[in-house]
Structure formats: structure tokens, C-alpha cells
Motif scaffolding. Structure first.
Motif, PDB file in Angstrom:
ATOM      1  N   ILE A  10      34.796  34.703  56.551  1.00 20.66           N
ATOM      2  CA  ILE A  10      34.767  35.234  55.194  1.00 20.66           C
ATOM      3  C   ILE A  10      35.982  36.125  54.997  1.00 20.66           C
ATOM      4  CG2 ILE A  10      33.406  36.490  53.480  1.00 20.66           C
ATOM      5  CD1 ILE A  10      32.089  33.948  54.544  1.00 20.66           C
ATOM      6  N   VAL A  11      36.629  36.005  53.852  1.00 18.81           N
ATOM      7  CA  VAL A  11      37.796  36.816  53.522  1.00 18.81           C
ATOM      8  C   VAL A  11      37.501  37.612  52.259  1.00 18.81           C
ATOM      9  CG1 VAL A  11      40.246  36.822  52.950  1.00 18.81           C
ATOM     10  CG2 VAL A  11      39.342  35.117  54.548  1.00 18.81           C
ATOM     11  N   VAL A  12      37.613  38.936  52.350  1.00 23.10           N
ATOM     12  CA  VAL A  12      37.398  39.825  51.204  1.00 23.10           C
ATOM     13  C   VAL A  12      38.719  40.516  50.886  1.00 23.10           C
ATOM     14  CG1 VAL A  12      36.170  41.843  50.326  1.00 23.10           C
ATOM     15  CG2 VAL A  12      34.979  40.188  51.778  1.00 23.10           C
ATOM     16  N   SER A  13      39.155  40.426  49.633  1.00 22.92           N
ATOM     17  CA  SER A  13      40.393  41.065  49.185  1.00 22.92           C
ATOM     18  C   SER A  13      40.054  42.286  48.340  1.00 22.92           C
ATOM     19  CB  SER A  13      41.234  40.084  48.365  1.00 22.92           C
ATOM     20  OG  SER A  13      41.534  38.927  49.111  1.00 22.92           O
ATOM     21  N   CYS A  14      40.864  43.337  48.492  1.00 22.24           N
ATOM     22  CA  CYS A  14      40.608  44.560  47.732  1.00 22.24           C
ATOM     23  C   CYS A  14      41.908  45.354  47.663  1.00 22.24           C
ATOM     24  CB  CYS A  14      39.493  45.383  48.377  1.00 22.24           C
ATOM     25  SG  CYS A  14      38.946  46.802  47.399  1.00 22.24           S
ATOM     26  N   GLY A  15      41.864  46.468  46.922  1.00 18.62           N
ATOM     27  CA  GLY A  15      43.012  47.343  46.824  1.00 18.62           C
ATOM     28  C   GLY A  15      42.568  48.798  46.681  1.00 18.62           C
ATOM     29  N   VAL A  16      43.380  49.721  47.173  1.00 21.67           N
ATOM     30  CA  VAL A  16      43.065  51.146  47.082  1.00 21.67           C
ATOM     31  C   VAL A  16      44.256  51.865  46.457  1.00 21.67           C
ATOM     32  CG1 VAL A  16      41.470  51.149  49.011  1.00 21.67           C
ATOM     33  CG2 VAL A  16      43.911  51.523  49.444  1.00 21.67           C
ATOM     34  N   GLY A  17      43.979  53.074  45.929  1.00 18.24           N
ATOM     35  CA  GLY A  17      45.028  53.840  45.288  1.00 18.24           C
ATOM     36  C   GLY A  17      46.107  54.276  46.241  1.00 18.24           C
ATOM     37  N   TYR A  18      47.288  54.542  45.683  1.00 19.00           N
ATOM     38  CA  TYR A  18      48.429  54.931  46.507  1.00 19.00           C
ATOM     39  C   TYR A  18      48.217  56.290  47.179  1.00 19.00           C
ATOM     40  CZ  TYR A  18      51.498  51.087  45.238  1.00 19.00           C
ATOM     41  OH  TYR A  18      52.064  49.839  45.108  1.00 19.00           O
ATOM     42  N   GLU A  19      47.308  57.080  46.643  1.00 14.23           N
ATOM     43  CA  GLU A  19      47.047  58.393  47.235  1.00 14.23           C
ATOM     44  C   GLU A  19      46.081  58.325  48.409  1.00 14.23           C
ATOM     45  OE1 GLU A  19      43.672  57.523  44.576  1.00 14.23           O
ATOM     46  OE2 GLU A  19      45.847  57.265  44.476  1.00 14.23           O
TER      47      GLU A  19
END
Length: 292
Positions: free
Chosen positions: A187-196
Motif C-alpha cells: 500500500i502506498v499513501v501520499s501526503c504533505g506537511v507544512g514547511y515549518e
């Protein structure tokens, strides 16, 4: 006049006598031919039952098993017919039948090219161990459970309970993905987080969230990789293994993982940003500004 009538009767008598003589002379051959046909008939029935029973052990489709049985029985009957004609010294008739069968087969094959192609493809699919009834496959833009493989087509049952009928020839000529061949799926989960965000903490929390859900006996690694600096976030992917055999299991596992990661991030004040568009209203070309 009487002489002509008498001559006609004599000719008829001679022909009947010749036929009777030929019948008597060929009576042993005729008896042998009849015996051969009777034996071939019962042998064909036995072969049909035996082949159907044998084929049903490897082929779940009754229609395919019956077809193979009928083809085997027909072959036995044709063999008996050819032997019977040979016993009666009808070699010319035998040659004529063979020539006629060849021409007829060519004409029928050209007329039913598509149907015969699907039929033969159905037989091939029935013997393939990589696609069976109950498997979850993806092919030709459709994904679902195989519920039937008949002589002409393969039937898929999709997520929404709709049935998709796909010609066997299409399955043979195109690649397909069978989710049921293996018991594990990545399973592949993609996500993103803030630069801080603290990237090391993000990695740790993500692995913890997945590890609490899927604790593998084989100690397979939960993989985490940052992939890019996005427009509003630093993006990453997380890969892990689960026990799954169809696309629904894959979606369930991915859905549960996303909820777990979001809960973990919320508890630790990790921001998952969404794209932001900034609008400026200090345009010097405002239509209300005085013109020079």
C-alpha cells in the motif's frame, strides 16, 4: 412392342439380381461395418462421460467440460465411420467425405472466425491457473470478481454490483492484473506537511501510525520517503505491506492508514496544508484610478 417390354423387364431383373449378388458378396463387409459403427457409438458415449468427468476435475465450468466431451465423442464416431467405409471398400466415398469436410471446415471457419476465436480462448482460459472463478482481476479498464468463464465470454462483478461481460479473445490478447494470486499487497499513501514541520518527527509519527495498525510477523519494513518540495507542502510517501487479495482490501487498508496518520498529526500539531492562492488588490491599473 411386347419384345421391348420383355427386354425392359429382363434389364430390371438383371439389375436387381446384380444388386442382390453384390449384397450377398459384401454381406460380411456390411456386417463388419455395422458392428464397427455400433461399437464406435457406445465407445463415444463412454469416452464422452469419461472425458467430462476428467475435465471437470480441472475445469470449474460445466459448459467447457461438456464441450470437450462432445468433441472427443465426435472424434470417436468419425473414426468409426471411416473404418466402416474402409471395411466396405468405399475408398472413393471416404476420399469424397474427407474433401467435403475440409472445404466445409474452411467455409465455416471463415464465417464464424470471431465466434470460434472466443470459443478457443474460453477453453484456454479454463485451463489457465492464473485466472479462475473467484479471482479479483483488472483488465481492459474494468476491475472486479470473476464469476463466470463460459465459451464466449468472461463475466466480472464490479464494486457497484454491475456485471461486465468481456469477450474471451479480449482477455487473451490483453494484459490483466490478478490481485488474488498473492496474499500480500503493498500500500502506498501520499501526503504533505507544512514547511515549518519537523521532518524527523513527521517521519517518526507516520511510521508509528502505520506500525500500530499493521504489525507484520515477518518484520517487513515500513518505508518512508520525502519526494518533493511542493507548492505549499513538503510531500512524502509511505509504503507498507498488508494481507490483501483484492482491490477492496487495498482501498480499505489505504483508508484506515490515512485516518491513522491524520489522527497522529493532529495530536502532535503537524500541519497538512492545502494549496493557498494569494490575491493582491493594490493594482496600479485600477479602473477607478485617474488617467493622466
Amino acid at each position: 412392342m411386347n419384345d421391348k417390354i420383355q427386354a425392359s423387364f429382363i434389364d430390371i431383373y438383371d439389375k436387381i439380381e446384380g444388386w442382390v449378388t453384390a449384397l450377398i458378396e459384401n454381406l460380411p463387409n456390411i456386417i463388419v461395418a455395422i458392428i464397427v459403427m455400433v461399437v464406435s457409438y457406445y465407445a463415444a458415449r463412454f469416452v464422452n462421460k469419461w472425458v467430462v468427468k476428467l475435465a471437470s476435475k480441472r475445469i470449474p465450468q460445466d459448459s467447457i467440460s461438456n464441450l470437450i466431451g462432445r468433441i472427443s465423442a465426435t472424434a470417436v464416431v468419425l473414426l468409426g465411420l471411416f473404418l466402416a467405409l474402409g471395411a466396405m471398400d468405399l475408398s472413393k466415398t471416404l476420399n469424397t467425405l474427407l474433401a467435403g469436410a475440409g472445404i466445409s471446415g474452411l467455409v465455416i471457419g471463415l464465417a464464424l472466425q470471431g465466434t470460434l476465436s472466443n470459443l478457443l480462448s474460453g477453453v484456454v482460459l479454463s485451463f489457465r491457473k492464473k485466472i479462475e472463478i473467484g479471482n479479483w482481476i483488472e483488465t481492459n479498464g474494468y476491475s472486479g470478481e470473476v464469476i463466470d468463464i463460459n465459451l464466449n465470454s468472461l463475466v466480472l462483478k464490479e464494486f457497484d454490483n454491475n456485471l461486465v461481460v468481456i469477450p474471451n479473445k479480449t482477455i487473451i490478447e490483453n494484459p490483466f492484473k490478478n490481485y488474488s494470486l498473492t496474499t500480500r499487497m503493498r500500500i502506498v499513501v501520499s501526503c504533505g506537511v507544512g514547511y515549518e514541520s519537523d521532518l524527523e518527527l513527521v517521519k517518526k509519527l507516520t511510521k508509528e501510525a502505520i506500525g500500530e495498525l499493521y504489525k507484520d510477523d515477518d518484520d517487513s519494513e515500513i518505508e518512508f520517503y520525502y519526494t518533493e518540495f511542493g507548492d505549499s507542502s513538503i510531500n512524502f510517501i509511505c509504503r507498507f505491506w498488508v494481507d490483501a487479495q483484492n482491490a477492496k482490501n487495498k482501498l480499505d487498508a489505504k483508508s484506515v492508514a490515512i485516518r491513522a496518520i491524520k489522527t497522529k498529526f493532529n495530536a502532535n500539531d503537524i500541519n497538512i496544508p492545502f494549496p493557498i492562492r494569494t490575491l493582491e488588490f493594490n493594482n496600479k491599473l485600477n479602473i477607478n484610478s485617474p488617467q493622466k
